[in-house]
Design a protein around this motif. Structure first.
Motif, PDB file in Angstrom:
ATOM      1  N   SER A  60      30.987  32.985  27.203  1.00 20.67           N
ATOM      2  CA  SER A  60      30.515  34.056  28.082  1.00 20.67           C
ATOM      3  C   SER A  60      30.824  33.719  29.541  1.00 20.67           C
ATOM      4  O   SER A  60      31.285  34.571  30.309  1.00 20.67           O
ATOM      5  CB  SER A  60      29.009  34.268  27.901  1.00 20.67           C
ATOM      6  OG  SER A  60      28.706  34.716  26.595  1.00 20.67           O
ATOM      7  N   LYS A  61      30.568  32.480  29.922  1.00 19.21           N
ATOM      8  CA  LYS A  61      30.861  32.047  31.298  1.00 19.21           C
ATOM      9  C   LYS A  61      32.349  32.148  31.600  1.00 19.21           C
ATOM     10  O   LYS A  61      32.754  32.656  32.657  1.00 19.21           O
ATOM     11  CB  LYS A  61      30.377  30.610  31.495  1.00 19.21           C
ATOM     12  CG  LYS A  61      30.609  30.048  32.901  1.00 19.21           C
ATOM     13  CD  LYS A  61      30.162  28.592  32.989  1.00 19.21           C
ATOM     14  CE  LYS A  61      30.228  28.058  34.421  1.00 19.21           C
ATOM     15  NZ  LYS A  61      31.565  28.163  35.024  1.00 19.21           N
ATOM     16  N   ALA A  62      33.179  31.680  30.669  1.00 17.71           N
ATOM     17  CA  ALA A  62      34.628  31.707  30.895  1.00 17.71           C
ATOM     18  C   ALA A  62      35.138  33.133  31.033  1.00 17.71           C
ATOM     19  O   ALA A  62      36.046  33.403  31.835  1.00 17.71           O
ATOM     20  CB  ALA A  62      35.337  30.996  29.743  1.00 17.71           C
ATOM     21  N   CYS A  63      34.580  34.041  30.266  1.00 15.22           N
ATOM     22  CA  CYS A  63      35.017  35.437  30.335  1.00 15.22           C
ATOM     23  C   CYS A  63      34.718  36.020  31.716  1.00 15.22           C
ATOM     24  O   CYS A  63      35.537  36.745  32.285  1.00 15.22           O
ATOM     25  CB  CYS A  63      34.324  36.251  29.245  1.00 15.22           C
ATOM     26  SG  CYS A  63      34.975  37.924  29.048  1.00 15.22           S
ATOM     27  N   ILE A  64      33.554  35.699  32.253  1.00 18.74           N
ATOM     28  CA  ILE A  64      33.226  36.183  33.601  1.00 18.74           C
ATOM     29  C   ILE A  64      34.154  35.547  34.626  1.00 18.74           C
ATOM     30  O   ILE A  64      34.731  36.239  35.484  1.00 18.74           O
ATOM     31  CB  ILE A  64      31.762  35.871  33.940  1.00 18.74           C
ATOM     32  CG1 ILE A  64      30.815  36.616  33.006  1.00 18.74           C
ATOM     33  CG2 ILE A  64      31.455  36.238  35.398  1.00 18.74           C
ATOM     34  CD1 ILE A  64      29.364  36.188  33.115  1.00 18.74           C
ATOM     35  N   ASP A  65      34.326  34.238  34.526  1.00 17.66           N
ATOM     36  CA  ASP A  65      35.120  33.509  35.518  1.00 17.66           C
ATOM     37  C   ASP A  65      36.581  33.949  35.524  1.00 17.66           C
ATOM     38  O   ASP A  65      37.190  34.082  36.591  1.00 17.66           O
ATOM     39  CB  ASP A  65      35.049  32.001  35.249  1.00 17.66           C
ATOM     40  CG  ASP A  65      33.664  31.420  35.492  1.00 17.66           C
ATOM     41  OD1 ASP A  65      32.843  32.092  36.138  1.00 17.66           O
ATOM     42  OD2 ASP A  65      33.407  30.286  35.013  1.00 17.66           O
ATOM     43  N   ARG A  66      37.144  34.193  34.337  1.00 16.05           N
ATOM     44  CA  ARG A  66      38.586  34.456  34.251  1.00 16.05           C
ATOM     45  C   ARG A  66      38.948  35.930  34.246  1.00 16.05           C
ATOM     46  O   ARG A  66      40.017  36.311  34.735  1.00 16.05           O
ATOM     47  CB  ARG A  66      39.164  33.798  32.995  1.00 16.05           C
ATOM     48  CG  ARG A  66      39.065  32.274  33.013  1.00 16.05           C
ATOM     49  CD  ARG A  66      40.024  31.664  32.017  1.00 16.05           C
ATOM     50  NE  ARG A  66      41.413  31.982  32.321  1.00 16.05           N
ATOM     51  CZ  ARG A  66      42.452  31.660  31.544  1.00 16.05           C
ATOM     52  NH1 ARG A  66      42.228  31.024  30.403  1.00 16.05           N
ATOM     53  NH2 ARG A  66      43.673  31.981  31.881  1.00 16.05           N
ATOM     54  N   LEU A  67      38.073  36.774  33.686  1.00 14.41           N
ATOM     55  CA  LEU A  67      38.449  38.181  33.507  1.00 14.41           C
ATOM     56  C   LEU A  67      37.737  39.143  34.443  1.00 14.41           C
ATOM     57  O   LEU A  67      38.262  40.228  34.719  1.00 14.41           O
ATOM     58  CB  LEU A  67      38.180  38.603  32.054  1.00 14.41           C
ATOM     59  CG  LEU A  67      38.942  37.845  30.968  1.00 14.41           C
ATOM     60  CD1 LEU A  67      38.590  38.390  29.589  1.00 14.41           C
ATOM     61  CD2 LEU A  67      40.450  37.931  31.204  1.00 14.41           C
ATOM     62  N   ILE A  68      36.554  38.775  34.909  1.00 18.75           N
ATOM     63  CA  ILE A  68      35.796  39.722  35.719  1.00 18.75           C
ATOM     64  C   ILE A  68      35.770  39.332  37.189  1.00 18.75           C
ATOM     65  O   ILE A  68      36.073  40.153  38.066  1.00 18.75           O
ATOM     66  CB  ILE A  68      34.353  39.868  35.180  1.00 18.75           C
ATOM     67  CG1 ILE A  68      34.380  40.421  33.753  1.00 18.75           C
ATOM     68  CG2 ILE A  68      33.538  40.787  36.088  1.00 18.75           C
ATOM     69  CD1 ILE A  68      33.007  40.573  33.120  1.00 18.75           C
ATOM     70  N   ALA A  69      35.428  38.094  37.484  1.00 13.39           N
ATOM     71  CA  ALA A  69      35.291  37.676  38.881  1.00 13.39           C
ATOM     72  C   ALA A  69      36.546  37.939  39.717  1.00 13.39           C
ATOM     73  O   ALA A  69      36.439  38.447  40.846  1.00 13.39           O
ATOM     74  CB  ALA A  69      34.896  36.199  38.955  1.00 13.39           C
ATOM     75  N   PRO A  70      37.738  37.636  39.212  1.00  9.06           N
ATOM     76  CA  PRO A  70      38.923  37.860  40.050  1.00  9.06           C
ATOM     77  C   PRO A  70      39.137  39.319  40.448  1.00  9.06           C
ATOM     78  O   PRO A  70      39.743  39.591  41.491  1.00  9.06           O
ATOM     79  CB  PRO A  70      40.080  37.359  39.163  1.00  9.06           C
ATOM     80  CG  PRO A  70      39.441  36.376  38.238  1.00  9.06           C
ATOM     81  CD  PRO A  70      38.087  36.949  37.953  1.00  9.06           C
ATOM     82  N   THR A  71      38.661  40.249  39.616  1.00 10.39           N
ATOM     83  CA  THR A  71      38.856  41.665  39.929  1.00 10.39           C
ATOM     84  C   THR A  71      37.696  42.253  40.724  1.00 10.39           C
ATOM     85  O   THR A  71      37.802  43.376  41.228  1.00 10.39           O
ATOM     86  CB  THR A  71      39.009  42.488  38.631  1.00 10.39           C
ATOM     87  OG1 THR A  71      37.768  42.475  37.901  1.00 10.39           O
ATOM     88  CG2 THR A  71      40.116  41.928  37.763  1.00 10.39           C
ATOM     89  N   LEU A  72      36.590  41.517  40.852  1.00 15.40           N
ATOM     90  CA  LEU A  72      35.410  42.046  41.519  1.00 15.40           C
ATOM     91  C   LEU A  72      35.225  41.493  42.921  1.00 15.40           C
ATOM     92  O   LEU A  72      34.836  42.230  43.837  1.00 15.40           O
ATOM     93  CB  LEU A  72      34.167  41.746  40.664  1.00 15.40           C
ATOM     94  CG  LEU A  72      32.824  42.288  41.160  1.00 15.40           C
ATOM     95  CD1 LEU A  72      32.881  43.804  41.369  1.00 15.40           C
ATOM     96  CD2 LEU A  72      31.713  41.926  40.174  1.00 15.40           C
ATOM     97  N   VAL A  73      35.497  40.214  43.114  1.00 22.60           N
ATOM     98  CA  VAL A  73      35.314  39.609  44.438  1.00 22.60           C
ATOM     99  C   VAL A  73      36.242  40.293  45.451  1.00 22.60           C
ATOM    100  O   VAL A  73      37.428  40.489  45.210  1.00 22.60           O
ATOM    101  CB  VAL A  73      35.600  38.090  44.390  1.00 22.60           C
ATOM    102  CG1 VAL A  73      35.584  37.498  45.805  1.00 22.60           C
ATOM    103  CG2 VAL A  73      34.566  37.392  43.523  1.00 22.60           C
ATOM    104  N   GLY A  74      35.646  40.688  46.551  1.00 26.03           N
ATOM    105  CA  GLY A  74      36.399  41.361  47.606  1.00 26.03           C
ATOM    106  C   GLY A  74      36.389  42.871  47.509  1.00 26.03           C
ATOM    107  O   GLY A  74      36.860  43.548  48.428  1.00 26.03           O
ATOM    108  N   THR A  75      35.857  43.407  46.419  1.00 24.51           N
ATOM    109  CA  THR A  75      35.800  44.861  46.256  1.00 24.51           C
ATOM    110  C   THR A  75      34.420  45.382  46.641  1.00 24.51           C
ATOM    111  O   THR A  75      33.458  44.632  46.788  1.00 24.51           O
ATOM    112  CB  THR A  75      36.103  45.278  44.810  1.00 24.51           C
ATOM    113  OG1 THR A  75      35.041  44.830  43.946  1.00 24.51           O
ATOM    114  CG2 THR A  75      37.420  44.675  44.341  1.00 24.51           C
TER     115      THR A  75
END
Length: 363
Positions: A60-75
């Motif tokens: 679950s942590k890896a999915c957030i770190d790799r798939l979600i965080a990169p597309t959300l930070v800065g938006t």
């Protein structure tokens, strides 16, 4: 709100339940794994979320770190429900249910907490109008596979102030023994985690009816076999399911099929607060009863409290009847017998203990 930073961490706290930790999980279950999601906006406000973590915490942590965080930070996120839908679409190639939804759930809960804190309002105020300020709960026991031990823990739960008990025992004999220990006046349910064959379930329903079972949870596999579940209804034992259904779409299918008497969305699994709000609207439209799945003590539990506060169709929520070695947040401080006070501070009210994080953080 513009997102500046997302951090994820796993806090793993040992717990005691009086049993052997075997029966449901792949290996011995003796720790509570909490996947915390911390989201910070450009103004320094912080929101906390929780992705389902037991035995899946690292995924679950890896999915957030790799798939979600990169597309959300800065938006900038102005509509959390719209973000949720767009993220489901973006990530559907990696699985519509399971880990992907656990990850989306954790981020969604954190975004709602952040949104409420930015407004200086308790979460329930931004979700709707609270119908109550104290939320009833039932004691959810682990599986003991020992009728005498299960009955003893039932009595302990009563002594702790709970007035409704849910077992995880999978034999009629075990349930009957607990019923005798509790007496006929105490509502008693059991969750068998899809352990029964369909014909066995049909054969055992009369005995469970005679025991006055409050509800039978997830009797068959797969849990989304809505047609078969529907065929088991109406025999004197209310059926419940939903902890392993994900997204409002799957709950809508279940409600349309009239699969169960009550539905059990888990805010850390089904898609977060956004999904649970949609599920609540569907339940109202279909006259459904909502029994939230919430065997955790982090932001997911606090989100469940606020969601239950704005839903008249929630008779009570789930409280995992175990004793953690430490409390990530003061959950017990909110409890009065079999009910929990609704936090009235900005956001969900979840404030983690830094010392507990420092001691029990493992990733």
């Amino acid at each position: 709100m513009k997102i500046r930073r997302i951090d994820t961490l796993i806090v793993e706290i040992p717990f005691h339940d009086g049993g052997q930790g075997r029966g449901i999980t792949p290996t011995t279950w003796h720790t509570l794994e909490t996947v915390l999601v911390r989201i910070e906006d450009e103004d320094g406000h912080v929101g906390w979320g929780e992705a389902f973590g037991y035995f899946t915490a690292d995924a679950s942590k890896a999915c957030i770190d790799r798939l979600i965080a990169p597309t959300l930070v800065g938006t900038t996120v102005d509509d959390i429900d719209a973000w949720n839908h767009a993220t489901q679409l973006r990530l559907h190639l990696f699985g519509r249910y399971g880990i992907t939804q656990f990850a989306i759930s954790g981020v969604d809960i954190a975004l709602w907490d952040l949104h409420a804190r930015r407004q200086g309002l308790p979460l329930h105020r931004v979700l709707g109008s609270a119908v109550r300020k104290r939320i009833p709960a039932y004691a959810s026991l682990v599986r003991y596979a020992d009728r005498h031990l299960a009955a003893s823990v039932c009595e302990q739960a009563l002594a702790r102030g709970f007035d409704t008990i849910k077992l995880h025992e999978i034999t009629v004999d075990e349930v009957a023994h607990c019923r005798r220990a509790l007496g006929d006046a105490v509502p008693l349910a059991t969750d068998v985690n899809c352990a029964w064959r369909v014909q066995d379930t049909r054969d055992w329903l009369p005995a469970l009816r005679d025991l006055g079972l409050a509800w039978l949870e997830e009797p068959i596999f797969p849990p989304e076999d809505f047609a078969t579940l529907r065929s088991l209804r109406g025999q004197g034992v209310p059926l419940s399911a939903g902890e392993n259904w994900c997204t409002a779409f799957q709950f809508e299918q279940a409600l349309q099929a009239q699969a169960v008497d009550s539905i059990q969305p888990s805010v850390t699994k089904a898609g977060g607060i956004s999904a649970c709000l949609r599920i609540a609207a569907l339940a109202r439209a279909h006259g459904g009863v909502v029994l939230p799945h919430s065997p955790y003590f982090g932001p997911g539990f606090f989100a469940t409290l606020h969601l239950a506060a704005v839903q008249a169709s929630v008779p009570h929520i789930e409280y995992l009847f175990v004793q953690p070695q430490a409390w990530l947040c003061d959950v017990e401080g909110l409890r009065h017998g079999s009910a929990f006070d609704l936090p009235d501070t900005p956001g969900s009210g979840f404030e983690p203990d830094p010392a507990v994080i420092a001691r029990y953080r493992r990733a």
